[in-house]
Every structure is written in structure tokens, then in C-alpha cells.
Write a protein that holds these residues in place. Sequence first.
Motif, PDB file in Angstrom:
ATOM      1  N   ARG A  69      -5.879  29.681  35.162  1.00  0.00           N
ATOM      2  CA  ARG A  69      -5.015  29.269  34.125  1.00  0.00           C
ATOM      3  C   ARG A  69      -5.477  27.810  33.372  1.00  0.00           C
ATOM      4  O   ARG A  69      -5.091  26.879  34.198  1.00  0.00           O
ATOM      5  CB  ARG A  69      -3.531  29.209  34.398  1.00  0.00           C
ATOM      6  CG  ARG A  69      -2.811  30.653  34.562  1.00  0.00           C
ATOM      7  CD  ARG A  69      -1.533  30.852  34.953  1.00  0.00           C
ATOM      8  NE  ARG A  69      -1.481  30.035  36.219  1.00  0.00           N
ATOM      9  CZ  ARG A  69      -0.360  29.785  36.967  1.00  0.00           C
ATOM     10  NH1 ARG A  69       0.933  29.986  36.093  1.00  0.00           N
ATOM     11  NH2 ARG A  69      -0.120  29.334  37.944  1.00  0.00           N
ATOM     12  N   THR A  75      -8.207  41.173  25.067  1.00  0.00           N
ATOM     13  CA  THR A  75      -7.708  39.815  25.093  1.00  0.00           C
ATOM     14  C   THR A  75      -6.427  39.912  24.328  1.00  0.00           C
ATOM     15  O   THR A  75      -6.510  40.410  23.023  1.00  0.00           O
ATOM     16  CB  THR A  75      -8.620  38.815  24.370  1.00  0.00           C
ATOM     17  OG1 THR A  75      -9.983  38.725  25.204  1.00  0.00           O
ATOM     18  CG2 THR A  75      -8.176  37.407  23.966  1.00  0.00           C
ATOM     19  N   LEU A 130      -7.315  38.606  29.378  1.00  0.00           N
ATOM     20  CA  LEU A 130      -7.107  37.260  28.908  1.00  0.00           C
ATOM     21  C   LEU A 130      -6.069  37.062  28.141  1.00  0.00           C
ATOM     22  O   LEU A 130      -5.761  37.878  27.154  1.00  0.00           O
ATOM     23  CB  LEU A 130      -8.326  36.737  28.012  1.00  0.00           C
ATOM     24  CG  LEU A 130      -8.208  35.345  27.276  1.00  0.00           C
ATOM     25  CD1 LEU A 130      -8.135  34.453  28.600  1.00  0.00           C
ATOM     26  CD2 LEU A 130      -9.270  35.315  26.623  1.00  0.00           C
ATOM     27  N   ALA A 131      -4.911  36.219  28.403  1.00  0.00           N
ATOM     28  CA  ALA A 131      -3.601  36.000  27.552  1.00  0.00           C
ATOM     29  C   ALA A 131      -3.860  34.756  27.242  1.00  0.00           C
ATOM     30  O   ALA A 131      -4.045  33.548  27.899  1.00  0.00           O
ATOM     31  CB  ALA A 131      -2.536  36.413  28.564  1.00  0.00           C
ATOM     32  N   GLU A 181       4.937  31.827  32.810  1.00  0.00           N
ATOM     33  CA  GLU A 181       4.260  31.766  34.120  1.00  0.00           C
ATOM     34  C   GLU A 181       4.067  33.076  34.783  1.00  0.00           C
ATOM     35  O   GLU A 181       3.065  33.314  35.181  1.00  0.00           O
ATOM     36  CB  GLU A 181       4.869  30.610  35.156  1.00  0.00           C
ATOM     37  CG  GLU A 181       4.136  30.349  36.572  1.00  0.00           C
ATOM     38  CD  GLU A 181       4.871  29.392  37.322  1.00  0.00           C
ATOM     39  OE1 GLU A 181       4.166  29.335  38.437  1.00  0.00           O
ATOM     40  OE2 GLU A 181       5.749  28.682  36.815  1.00  0.00           O
ATOM     41  N   THR A 199       4.086  35.793  33.270  1.00  0.00           N
ATOM     42  CA  THR A 199       3.026  36.784  32.467  1.00  0.00           C
ATOM     43  C   THR A 199       1.668  36.521  32.792  1.00  0.00           C
ATOM     44  O   THR A 199       0.898  37.452  32.661  1.00  0.00           O
ATOM     45  CB  THR A 199       3.603  36.421  30.922  1.00  0.00           C
ATOM     46  OG1 THR A 199       4.704  36.684  30.721  1.00  0.00           O
ATOM     47  CG2 THR A 199       2.747  37.220  30.071  1.00  0.00           C
ATOM     48  N   LEU A 200       1.457  35.200  33.042  1.00  0.00           N
ATOM     49  CA  LEU A 200      -0.076  34.982  33.400  1.00  0.00           C
ATOM     50  C   LEU A 200      -0.404  34.812  34.570  1.00  0.00           C
ATOM     51  O   LEU A 200      -1.611  34.933  35.130  1.00  0.00           O
ATOM     52  CB  LEU A 200      -0.279  33.419  32.897  1.00  0.00           C
ATOM     53  CG  LEU A 200      -0.105  33.037  31.380  1.00  0.00           C
ATOM     54  CD1 LEU A 200      -0.151  31.317  31.030  1.00  0.00           C
ATOM     55  CD2 LEU A 200      -1.007  33.615  30.459  1.00  0.00           C
ATOM     56  N   ARG A 234      -3.958  36.808  36.061  1.00  0.00           N
ATOM     57  CA  ARG A 234      -4.850  37.114  34.969  1.00  0.00           C
ATOM     58  C   ARG A 234      -5.412  35.748  34.479  1.00  0.00           C
ATOM     59  O   ARG A 234      -4.689  34.719  34.658  1.00  0.00           O
ATOM     60  CB  ARG A 234      -4.460  37.944  33.720  1.00  0.00           C
ATOM     61  CG  ARG A 234      -2.966  37.384  33.301  1.00  0.00           C
ATOM     62  CD  ARG A 234      -2.638  38.169  32.009  1.00  0.00           C
ATOM     63  NE  ARG A 234      -2.467  39.767  32.045  1.00  0.00           N
ATOM     64  CZ  ARG A 234      -1.341  39.817  32.637  1.00  0.00           C
ATOM     65  NH1 ARG A 234      -0.257  39.380  32.843  1.00  0.00           N
ATOM     66  NH2 ARG A 234      -1.521  41.396  32.835  1.00  0.00           N
ATOM     67  N   THR A 235      -6.372  35.688  33.661  1.00  0.00           N
ATOM     68  CA  THR A 235      -7.285  34.586  33.316  1.00  0.00           C
ATOM     69  C   THR A 235      -5.998  34.090  31.793  1.00  0.00           C
ATOM     70  O   THR A 235      -5.741  35.102  31.147  1.00  0.00           O
ATOM     71  CB  THR A 235      -8.407  34.909  32.583  1.00  0.00           C
ATOM     72  OG1 THR A 235      -9.182  35.502  33.530  1.00  0.00           O
ATOM     73  CG2 THR A 235      -8.999  33.796  32.069  1.00  0.00           C
ATOM     74  N   GLY A 236      -5.895  32.872  31.797  1.00  0.00           N
ATOM     75  CA  GLY A 236      -4.869  32.616  30.834  1.00  0.00           C
ATOM     76  C   GLY A 236      -5.306  31.174  30.020  1.00  0.00           C
ATOM     77  O   GLY A 236      -5.804  30.505  30.798  1.00  0.00           O
ATOM     78  N   VAL A 293      -3.282  28.371  27.698  1.00  0.00           N
ATOM     79  CA  VAL A 293      -2.103  27.853  27.458  1.00  0.00           C
ATOM     80  C   VAL A 293      -2.391  26.597  26.565  1.00  0.00           C
ATOM     81  O   VAL A 293      -2.756  25.640  27.157  1.00  0.00           O
ATOM     82  CB  VAL A 293      -1.132  27.645  28.628  1.00  0.00           C
ATOM     83  CG1 VAL A 293       0.370  27.102  28.004  1.00  0.00           C
ATOM     84  CG2 VAL A 293      -1.028  28.572  29.420  1.00  0.00           C
ATOM     85  N   CYS A 319      -0.666  24.428  35.416  1.00  0.00           N
ATOM     86  CA  CYS A 319      -1.931  25.246  35.412  1.00  0.00           C
ATOM     87  C   CYS A 319      -2.898  24.750  36.389  1.00  0.00           C
ATOM     88  O   CYS A 319      -2.698  23.846  36.814  1.00  0.00           O
ATOM     89  CB  CYS A 319      -2.418  25.278  33.736  1.00  0.00           C
ATOM     90  SG  CYS A 319      -1.305  25.939  32.569  1.00  0.00           S
TER      91      CYS A 319
END
Length: 587
Positions: free
Chosen positions: A378, A413, A494-495, A517, A519-520, A523-525, A527, A538
Motif C-alpha cells: 500500500r 484496476t 489494484l485499488a 484500510e 478495503t485495501l 491487495r495492492t493499493g 492512496v 501505509c
Amino acid sequence: MSATSTANEHALPIASGRETAKQVWRLSRGHRLRLATVAVLGLVSTGINVIPPVIIGFLVDQVRAGTADLGTVLTVTALMVLSAVLGAAGTAVTIVLATRIYHTILAGLREQLVSRAMTLPQHLVERAGTGDLISRTSDDVTAVVDAAPAVIPAVTVTAFTIVVSLGGLAALQWQYAAAFVVVLPVYVLVMRWYLRIGPRVYGAERAAMSARAQQILESQRGYATVLGLGLTDQRHHSVMTASWGVAVWTLRARIVQAMLSIRLNLGECLSLATVLAVGFFLIKADASTVGGATAATLLVLRLLGPINELVFVVDDLQSALASLSRMIGVATIAEGPGEPTATVDTDIAVRLQDVAFAYGDGPRVFDNLTLDIPVGQRIAVVGASGAGKTTLAAVIAGIHLPDAGTVARPGRTTLITQETHVFAGTLRSNLTLAAPDAADHDIHAALEATGAAGLLDLLPDGLDTMIGTGGYPLTDAQAQQLALARLLLADPELAILDEATAEAGSTHAGLLDRAAEATLRGRTGLVIAHRLSQAATCDRIVVMEHGRIIETGTHDELVAAGGVYGGLWSAWKAGRSINNKVERTGS
């Protein structure tokens, strides 16, 4: 696909006449047998309508010969009445069938238009202006639909009448048909003039409407900004300028129509005069009868009627054709190759290599930007307003294409911004937009993870409660929880959260930070952090300034370094301390 030139080089394409005809022919597949039936029925009906002029010519000759009696008159009258009834009925059925086929084909085009519009690359829509797309899916569709009641009868009747009338003139005497054919070049020249001028004027009129729609839309969307910055007069001037542009092109279109009417009236006068002159010489040479000349004149007069009717709707026809070309221009946009991609290692989710980007002809937001985001990490992006954070998120998400360099990202994505939209519909339909196969237990799990499970207790019908416009109103915080739950159900690789919790305010900040937090997690995040408390949680922080990455590292590393981020963190902590004291004092 080829497209006509427009004032805006980034405008969505407009199909050429050949492309429009080709697409309409393709859409007619499955309806061509009915189209053939319409053609046959139209020709037969128009042929029946030719009977009255011929019968009147026969009656004239009978009267001149002194052989007409009451029986002749009654027979002629009965045939005229019968032909009028049958011709009118056949014409009505032809128009009804043609209209049904027209609307069926148009429905297919509208479905294709909406389907393609919903899947257009966002960078293409952004550069063209959302007003252009909205105008094509609303104003242009309306123009094509509204033209049907007037255009279809006029075009259908005129086309068949021309064919049958020419055949009738040739049957009476070939010279009559030849006389009319001699005048046809006048109509051809008139229509060539109009087709050279009309489409350009009507196309410019539709483009001006798009520009006006864009100005109005921007003023409405930025209403708060317009009021806050005192831009009311400026926006009013922009809207009025665009509106006057529409008025000017509309006036030009009306002038073109008036000039067309004058030219066609000249053609009508020449047609009638030519046939009468030919009739005079044929009668004088005993090659034709007065009845034959009368029938030929009536056929020409009957032909001029539908042409005059077509003149009155030619405005709608050209406007509809211009709108149709604009609709097809969007519906047939080919799938683009996308931006250049970089080769990414299996442990790298996002890679930007020497990326440059600028909005239009403006200065570059960033240049030679390079960034790697490992899988599962993240990354927080922080910096002052205007540092390029949101642009970076948009380029990574694929909304904007880089002017140079390459961008690689996962296939799945998802980007969430602070502008959360609640669609009119049930809570369930809102949540399953990106995951239509999600079961109720998946939905409940997503709501639970984002801290929104309590929302179901407030809604009268649970997941089936209508929300959005006209439904149960949601607060800003609830709308953002809804967006985060939506992302959780979509399950992207990817979010990207571009200040997705910025509108929450201090009251719900902690709640939405925890929702983001969750939600991510796993997975790759990426912000775009509005609050440094988000960045601190992060794995890595990227600090941007004037489009450049000036610092990168973990929260502890950057604070210890005492650089830009360290200063921001100290200022943020001091501000939080003051706010807490104020809140305690107030309580």
C-alpha cells in the motif's frame, strides 16, 4: 475511422456519409425482407394514385370527341374514388411499416451507442469534454427520433412518387418524360449545392449545441466553486457566448433552408412550363391529345406536391442526418491499442518509466517520472495541492494517457475518488454494479468490512430499499462507505483511492479510514492521502512536489529524516493537538 474535422481537435469523431450509410445497412440486417415489402407496397400504392390523372385525361378526350355521357362520368368518378381509397390505404400502410422498421433500426443503434459510450476510455471522454458525449446520447438521439413523424412520410412518398410519375409520363408519351428529365439537372444542381452547404451548417449547429451543453454542465458541476471564487459573471459570459454560437448557426441553417426553397420553386416552374410547352407542340403535330397533355400536366403537378412537402422537412432531415452521423461516430469508435505498456516483473504491480503528462497544450504536470509499486504493498502519495497527486492516480488508472513513457498496471484496476455517486435504485443494485453475481452474503460481508452493516438497520427494506434520487437519502459518509463496499465486491488487483474519504469531516474520519484500510487489505493499493493519518498506516509513502517525487520511504524513515514529510507530519500533529484541545474545551 475517418471523421470530419471539428473545431475541437479532441472532439469525439463524426462518421462520414459513407460510414453512416454502411452502418445503417448493417443494422438493417434482419429487416431487409420487410424493407423489400415496403418498397413493393409503396410502388403499388403510388401506381394506384396515378390512375386519377390518367382518367381525367381520358375524360377530357371523351368530352372533346362528344362521346362522353352520364355513364362515362359515373365510371370515371367511381374509379377515381376507388383509386383514392386504395392508394391512401396503401400509402398509410407503407408509412406505418417504414416507421416501425426505422424505429427498430434506431433502437439497435441506440443500444450500440449506449453500450460503446459506457466502455469508452475515460481519457477519450475527458479530452473531448463530457458535454460532447452527453449531447450525442441525448440531443442527437432526440433529433433523430423527433424527425421520424415528418421525415419518413415525406421521404417515402416522394421517392415512390418520382419513380411512378416518371413511368406514367413515359407511358403517355416519351416526350413528356423527356421534358421532365431535361429539367432534372436543375434539381440535381440544387441538391448538390445544398448537400455541400447543408451538412456543414447543420453539423456546426450540433457542435455548437455540444459546446453549450459542456459549458452548462461545467457550471452546474462546479456550482460551489463558482460561488466560492466569485466566478458567476465569468461562467455566465461563457454560457451566453456558447448560447449565441448556437443562435448564429441556427440562423444560418434557416437562411440555407430559405435559399433552398427559392431554388426548388424555380425548378418547379421550369418543370411545369417545359411539360406544357412540349404538350403544345405535340398536340399541334397531332402526336398527342389534349387529354394526354392534361394527364401529363396533372402528373407533374402531383409530383411537385411531395417535393414541396420534402422541402418543408428537409431541415429536420439534414439535422437528423447530422445527428445520426454523430451518434454513429461514437457507436463505431474502434477499440484503441491503449497506452504503451512496460514489461513488469511478477513482483511489481505498477511500473511507471519516464512518464510525462500535460493537460492539452499546458505545461507538463510531471516529466520523466519513474515509480514502482510492488505487489501487495500500500503506497501513500502526499504533497501540497497542485503537486500532481491526482494526475498521477489518473495516469496509473488509465484515465489519462501519458504523453511519453510507459505505464504498466494490473488488468483489474479500480479508482475511487472523493466524488462518490449514488445511483437511483436499490442498495443491492448499487453495490453489485461491478460484481453482478455477488450473493447477499457477499454483500453483507462487504458492508461489515467497511463498517456499514448498521446502515441496513436504518433502511426500511434492507438491501431492497430505494436510494439515490427520489429514494432514501444517504449522508456523505454513508455514500463513501457504499463506494468502498462496492470496491470490495469488485475485488480488483489494484485499488486506487484518490482522497476517497476526504469529504467525511473529522466526525467520521476514523470510521472511513478504517473502512479504507479494510478495503485495501490483501491487495495492492495506491492512496492519495488527504490526512497524514492515512499515509502513516501505509507500507511506503511517496512525497510529491511540482510533479516530482522528492521523498520516498516508510513513515518512520521519513519522520526521522526530518525532510518535507517530517515537517508536514509535525505540522499535522500540532494542528490535531490544537483541535483536540478546542473540542475538549467546547465540551
